[in-house]
Motif scaffolding. Structure first.
Motif, PDB file in Angstrom:
ATOM      1  N   GLN A   1      -8.098   0.439 -12.035  1.00  0.00           N
ATOM      2  CA  GLN A   1      -7.689   0.266 -10.635  1.00  0.00           C
ATOM      3  C   GLN A   1      -7.870   1.602  -9.907  1.00  0.00           C
ATOM      4  N   MET A   2      -9.041   1.785  -9.344  1.00  0.00           N
ATOM      5  CA  MET A   2      -9.383   3.086  -8.776  1.00  0.00           C
ATOM      6  C   MET A   2      -8.581   3.402  -7.526  1.00  0.00           C
ATOM      7  N   ARG A   3      -8.030   2.409  -6.847  1.00  0.00           N
ATOM      8  CA  ARG A   3      -7.200   2.703  -5.681  1.00  0.00           C
ATOM      9  C   ARG A   3      -5.941   3.451  -6.110  1.00  0.00           C
ATOM     10  N   PHE A   4      -5.442   3.140  -7.298  1.00  0.00           N
ATOM     11  CA  PHE A   4      -4.313   3.890  -7.833  1.00  0.00           C
ATOM     12  C   PHE A   4      -4.723   5.335  -8.097  1.00  0.00           C
ATOM     13  N   PHE A   5      -5.900   5.507  -8.676  1.00  0.00           N
ATOM     14  CA  PHE A   5      -6.349   6.861  -9.027  1.00  0.00           C
ATOM     15  C   PHE A   5      -6.523   7.715  -7.782  1.00  0.00           C
ATOM     16  N   PHE A   6      -7.251   7.215  -6.791  1.00  0.00           N
ATOM     17  CA  PHE A   6      -7.543   8.028  -5.615  1.00  0.00           C
ATOM     18  C   PHE A   6      -6.291   8.266  -4.771  1.00  0.00           C
ATOM     19  N   GLY A   7      -5.452   7.247  -4.618  1.00  0.00           N
ATOM     20  CA  GLY A   7      -4.228   7.429  -3.847  1.00  0.00           C
ATOM     21  C   GLY A   7      -3.290   8.436  -4.490  1.00  0.00           C
ATOM     22  N   ALA A   8      -3.099   8.325  -5.812  1.00  0.00           N
ATOM     23  CA  ALA A   8      -2.208   9.249  -6.515  1.00  0.00           C
ATOM     24  C   ALA A   8      -2.791  10.658  -6.559  1.00  0.00           C
ATOM     25  N   PHE A   9      -4.110  10.761  -6.763  1.00  0.00           N
ATOM     26  CA  PHE A   9      -4.734  12.078  -6.786  1.00  0.00           C
ATOM     27  C   PHE A   9      -4.604  12.761  -5.432  1.00  0.00           C
ATOM     28  N   TYR A  10      -4.758  12.002  -4.350  1.00  0.00           N
ATOM     29  CA  TYR A  10      -4.625  12.578  -3.016  1.00  0.00           C
ATOM     30  C   TYR A  10      -3.200  13.072  -2.776  1.00  0.00           C
ATOM     31  N   LEU A  11      -2.204  12.299  -3.247  1.00  0.00           N
ATOM     32  CA  LEU A  11      -0.813  12.720  -3.112  1.00  0.00           C
ATOM     33  C   LEU A  11      -0.560  14.010  -3.888  1.00  0.00           C
TER      34      LEU A  11
ATOM     35  N   SER B   1       1.947  -3.652 -16.000  1.00  0.00           N
ATOM     36  CA  SER B   1       2.294  -4.183 -14.682  1.00  0.00           C
ATOM     37  C   SER B   1       2.427  -3.052 -13.674  1.00  0.00           C
ATOM     38  N   ASN B   2       2.214  -3.380 -12.394  1.00  0.00           N
ATOM     39  CA  ASN B   2       2.323  -2.394 -11.324  1.00  0.00           C
ATOM     40  C   ASN B   2       3.783  -2.288 -10.880  1.00  0.00           C
ATOM     41  N   SER B   3       4.535  -1.378 -11.474  1.00  0.00           N
ATOM     42  CA  SER B   3       5.947  -1.232 -11.151  1.00  0.00           C
ATOM     43  C   SER B   3       6.106  -0.570  -9.786  1.00  0.00           C
ATOM     44  N   SER B   4       7.326  -0.662  -9.243  1.00  0.00           N
ATOM     45  CA  SER B   4       7.581  -0.073  -7.927  1.00  0.00           C
ATOM     46  C   SER B   4       7.433   1.445  -7.958  1.00  0.00           C
ATOM     47  N   GLU B   5       7.766   2.077  -9.087  1.00  0.00           N
ATOM     48  CA  GLU B   5       7.616   3.526  -9.194  1.00  0.00           C
ATOM     49  C   GLU B   5       6.149   3.930  -9.168  1.00  0.00           C
ATOM     50  N   LEU B   6       5.280   3.103  -9.732  1.00  0.00           N
ATOM     51  CA  LEU B   6       3.843   3.374  -9.668  1.00  0.00           C
ATOM     52  C   LEU B   6       3.322   3.174  -8.250  1.00  0.00           C
ATOM     53  N   LEU B   7       3.703   2.076  -7.627  1.00  0.00           N
ATOM     54  CA  LEU B   7       3.220   1.777  -6.280  1.00  0.00           C
ATOM     55  C   LEU B   7       3.683   2.813  -5.271  1.00  0.00           C
ATOM     56  N   ALA B   8       4.848   3.414  -5.499  1.00  0.00           N
ATOM     57  CA  ALA B   8       5.387   4.394  -4.551  1.00  0.00           C
ATOM     58  C   ALA B   8       4.598   5.687  -4.541  1.00  0.00           C
ATOM     59  N   ARG B   9       3.703   5.863  -5.503  1.00  0.00           N
ATOM     60  CA  ARG B   9       2.958   7.122  -5.602  1.00  0.00           C
ATOM     61  C   ARG B   9       1.462   6.918  -5.420  1.00  0.00           C
ATOM     62  N   THR B  10       1.113   5.952  -4.596  1.00  0.00           N
ATOM     63  CA  THR B  10      -0.290   5.684  -4.331  1.00  0.00           C
ATOM     64  C   THR B  10      -0.660   5.812  -2.860  1.00  0.00           C
ATOM     65  N   VAL B  11       0.325   5.991  -1.976  1.00  0.00           N
ATOM     66  CA  VAL B  11       0.053   6.088  -0.536  1.00  0.00           C
ATOM     67  C   VAL B  11       0.721   7.346   0.005  1.00  0.00           C
TER      68      VAL B  11
ATOM     69  N   THR C   1       0.273   8.456 -12.469  1.00  0.00           N
ATOM     70  CA  THR C   1      -0.199   7.263 -11.766  1.00  0.00           C
ATOM     71  C   THR C   1      -1.723   7.243 -11.688  1.00  0.00           C
ATOM     72  N   ALA C   2      -2.317   8.414 -11.494  1.00  0.00           N
ATOM     73  CA  ALA C   2      -3.780   8.502 -11.501  1.00  0.00           C
ATOM     74  C   ALA C   2      -4.332   8.116 -12.869  1.00  0.00           C
ATOM     75  N   GLY C   3      -3.658   8.559 -13.944  1.00  0.00           N
ATOM     76  CA  GLY C   3      -4.067   8.152 -15.286  1.00  0.00           C
ATOM     77  C   GLY C   3      -3.934   6.660 -15.500  1.00  0.00           C
ATOM     78  N   PHE C   4      -2.887   6.058 -14.910  1.00  0.00           N
ATOM     79  CA  PHE C   4      -2.728   4.605 -14.980  1.00  0.00           C
ATOM     80  C   PHE C   4      -3.899   3.904 -14.302  1.00  0.00           C
ATOM     81  N   GLY C   5      -4.326   4.434 -13.150  1.00  0.00           N
ATOM     82  CA  GLY C   5      -5.459   3.840 -12.452  1.00  0.00           C
ATOM     83  C   GLY C   5      -6.737   3.892 -13.264  1.00  0.00           C
ATOM     84  N   LEU C   6      -6.960   5.026 -13.952  1.00  0.00           N
ATOM     85  CA  LEU C   6      -8.158   5.145 -14.796  1.00  0.00           C
ATOM     86  C   LEU C   6      -8.083   4.207 -15.997  1.00  0.00           C
TER      87      LEU C   6
END
Length: 468
Positions: free
Chosen positions: A208-218, A144-154, A199-204
């Motif tokens: 969910q590539m938006r997780f990967f790119f957002g977390a990698f950029y952060l 599941s997409n927890s709040s801690e994961l979502l907080a590290r994508t933007v 979080t990037a590993g979670f995206g891979l």
């Protein structure tokens, strides 16, 4: 005797000159005071010592590499179960800042051998952390997409500022002789380098590539500005540069660093301003809905806020239950949008009896699932509380029964609780009974009393103490 009129013109310039001299002296004293207060010369370590210490933390081999893997696993677990405490623990033990500070230091002192070593280990660190987190999330049953994961994508501008000031604090602490302070662990928590990688590993792992790119950029933003902060502080401390024959190469590397910095900072500013505007928009919507849609027989059970994106305007979508509102009332609500700064916002109202039917069954199912999850969590916490809570027994009834069974008992004290070992692990329930005899010269049949207490209280582990 001098005339007063003749002396005044000559004495006034002297007084003005004295005031200017006093003010200049005060300014000089204040400058020296501030210089002494903000000086970084106290407890300053030698340049070679600082370089050797940072260079040692650059290499990922043996212990450092295993600690990185373990820290990545801990952070992944924390993100998976949505535990901030576990994530903080992973950030504290992670050695991930070593190569990043090595890059900034190498640029500051023109040590390009250290730069190449730092870049190699930075890439190795990135690959190991990404692979470890990806493997974990691939086999983890929780996705599941927890709040801690979502907080590290933007990433935002605030992330840039945190990384910059955190990097400055980190390099200042590294340049001190005493490195046992809490600055470096605090920087590790504030800049949050390991969670974005997980979080990037979670995206891979979940596709969910938006997780990967957002977390990698952060992660990239944090890394660049920590390295930049290190470079700026090294130059501020005027560390001696290594002699480099190829000046063109030195200039090209510095230009590349500047380009990378601008390429990360400008998008962050844009995202940051958008986030501020979204926050203002959502606050205005909440205020609008609370004041305009305040009807005694109608309730707003769901409010969706969609901020403007591209050519699509902002939109408020409300789901109402209760007495349906007339079209005039809805239109009146639309006319009040401008009063809350929402003049360009569309209002969509969905209610029973309108053209669009509300899927009550689906709505009930969603709320039922949410209620079931909350009840499950309450059950878990109640079970845990019961496990540790000390419960009372029926002391009054048992004491009367014991008095009827044995005539030599004056007082009885009973306590039931959990037995813990030295590691804090809970064990069996224990009943402690303290008996005061009426006549200390007469004995009490301890074995009979213990057997009776086991049957009476249904507790196998009974401790009986007879006071003298």
């Amino acid at each position: 005797m001098r005339n007063l009129a003749d002396t005044e013109p000559n004495e006034t310039p002297r007084d003005g000159q004295g005031l200017r001299s006093s003010f200049s002296a005060w300014i000089q004293d204040m400058r020296e005071f501030l210089k002494g207060r903000f000086s970084l010369e106290d407890d300053k370590a030698q340049r070679d010592e600082v370089v050797a210490n940072i260079s040692k933390g650059v290499v990922f081999r043996g212990v450092n590499l295993w600690v990185l893997i373990f820290a990545t696993m801990i952070a992944s677990l924390g993100l998976n179960v949505n535990s901030a405490a576990v994530i903080i623990g992973a950030m504290l033990i992670s050695p991930i800042m070593g190569p990043i500070m090595g890059i900034g230091l190498s640029l500051g002192i023109n040590d390009f051998d250290l730069l190449k070593k730092s870049l190699r280990n930075f890439v190795l660190m990135f690959i190991v952390a990404i692979v470890t987190s990806t493997v974990y999330f691939f086999i983890s049953p929780l996705s599941s997409n927890s709040s801690e994961l979502l907080a590290r994508t933007v990433p935002t501008t605030y992330d840039v500022l945190i990384a910059l000031f955190g990097g400055l604090a980190g390099i200042v602490a590294q340049t001190r002789q005493d490195r046992t302070s809490t600055v470096i662990p605090g920087v590790a928590i504030a800049t949050a380098l390991i969670p974005p990688l997980c979080t990037a590993g979670f995206g891979l792992a979940t596709g969910q590539m938006r997780f990967f790119f957002g977390a990698f950029y952060l992660f990239f933003i944090n890394s660049v500005f920590i390295a930049l902060a290190t470079y700026l502080m090294v130059r501020f401390l005027k560390y001696e540069k290594k002699i480099f024959i190829d000046k063109t190469r030195e200039r090209n590397v510095k230009r590349l660093m500047m380009i990378i910095t601008l390429a990360t900072f400008v998008p962050s500013v844009v995202i940051g301003f958008r986030m501020v505007r979204v926050s203002i928009f959502e606050a205005s919507v909440d205020k609008y809905v609370a004041q305009v849609f305040n009807f005694p027989q109608t309730r707003v059970i769901e409010c969706s806020k969609h901020y403007a994106h591209g050519h699509k305007p902002s939109q408020i979508e409300l789901l109402l239950l209760g007495e349906p509102l007339s079209e005039e009332m809805v239109e009146n609500a639309r006319n009040q949008l401008s009063g809350f700064g929402l003049s360009e916002t569309e209002l969509v109202v969905r209610q029973a009896g309108g053209e669009e039917r509300i899927d009550v069954a689906s709505l009930q199912q969603s709320y039922g699932e949410l209620l079931e999850e909350k009840n499950r969590r309450i059950g878990e916490m109640t079970s845990l509380l019961q496990r540790y809570r000390v419960t009372n027994v029926e002391v009054g009834d048992i004491s009367r029964e014991m008095g009827a069974m044995m005539d030599n008992i004056r007082t009885v004290s009973l306590t039931k609780g959990i037995t813990f070992d030295t590691a804090g692990t809970p064990g069996d329930t224990t009943l402690v009974c303290v008996v005061t005899p009426s006549d200390s010269t007469r004995t009490i049949d301890r074995e009979t009393l213990i057997r009776w207490l086991r049957v009476r209280t249904r507790v196998d582990n009974v401790k009986l103490f007879v006071e003298p």
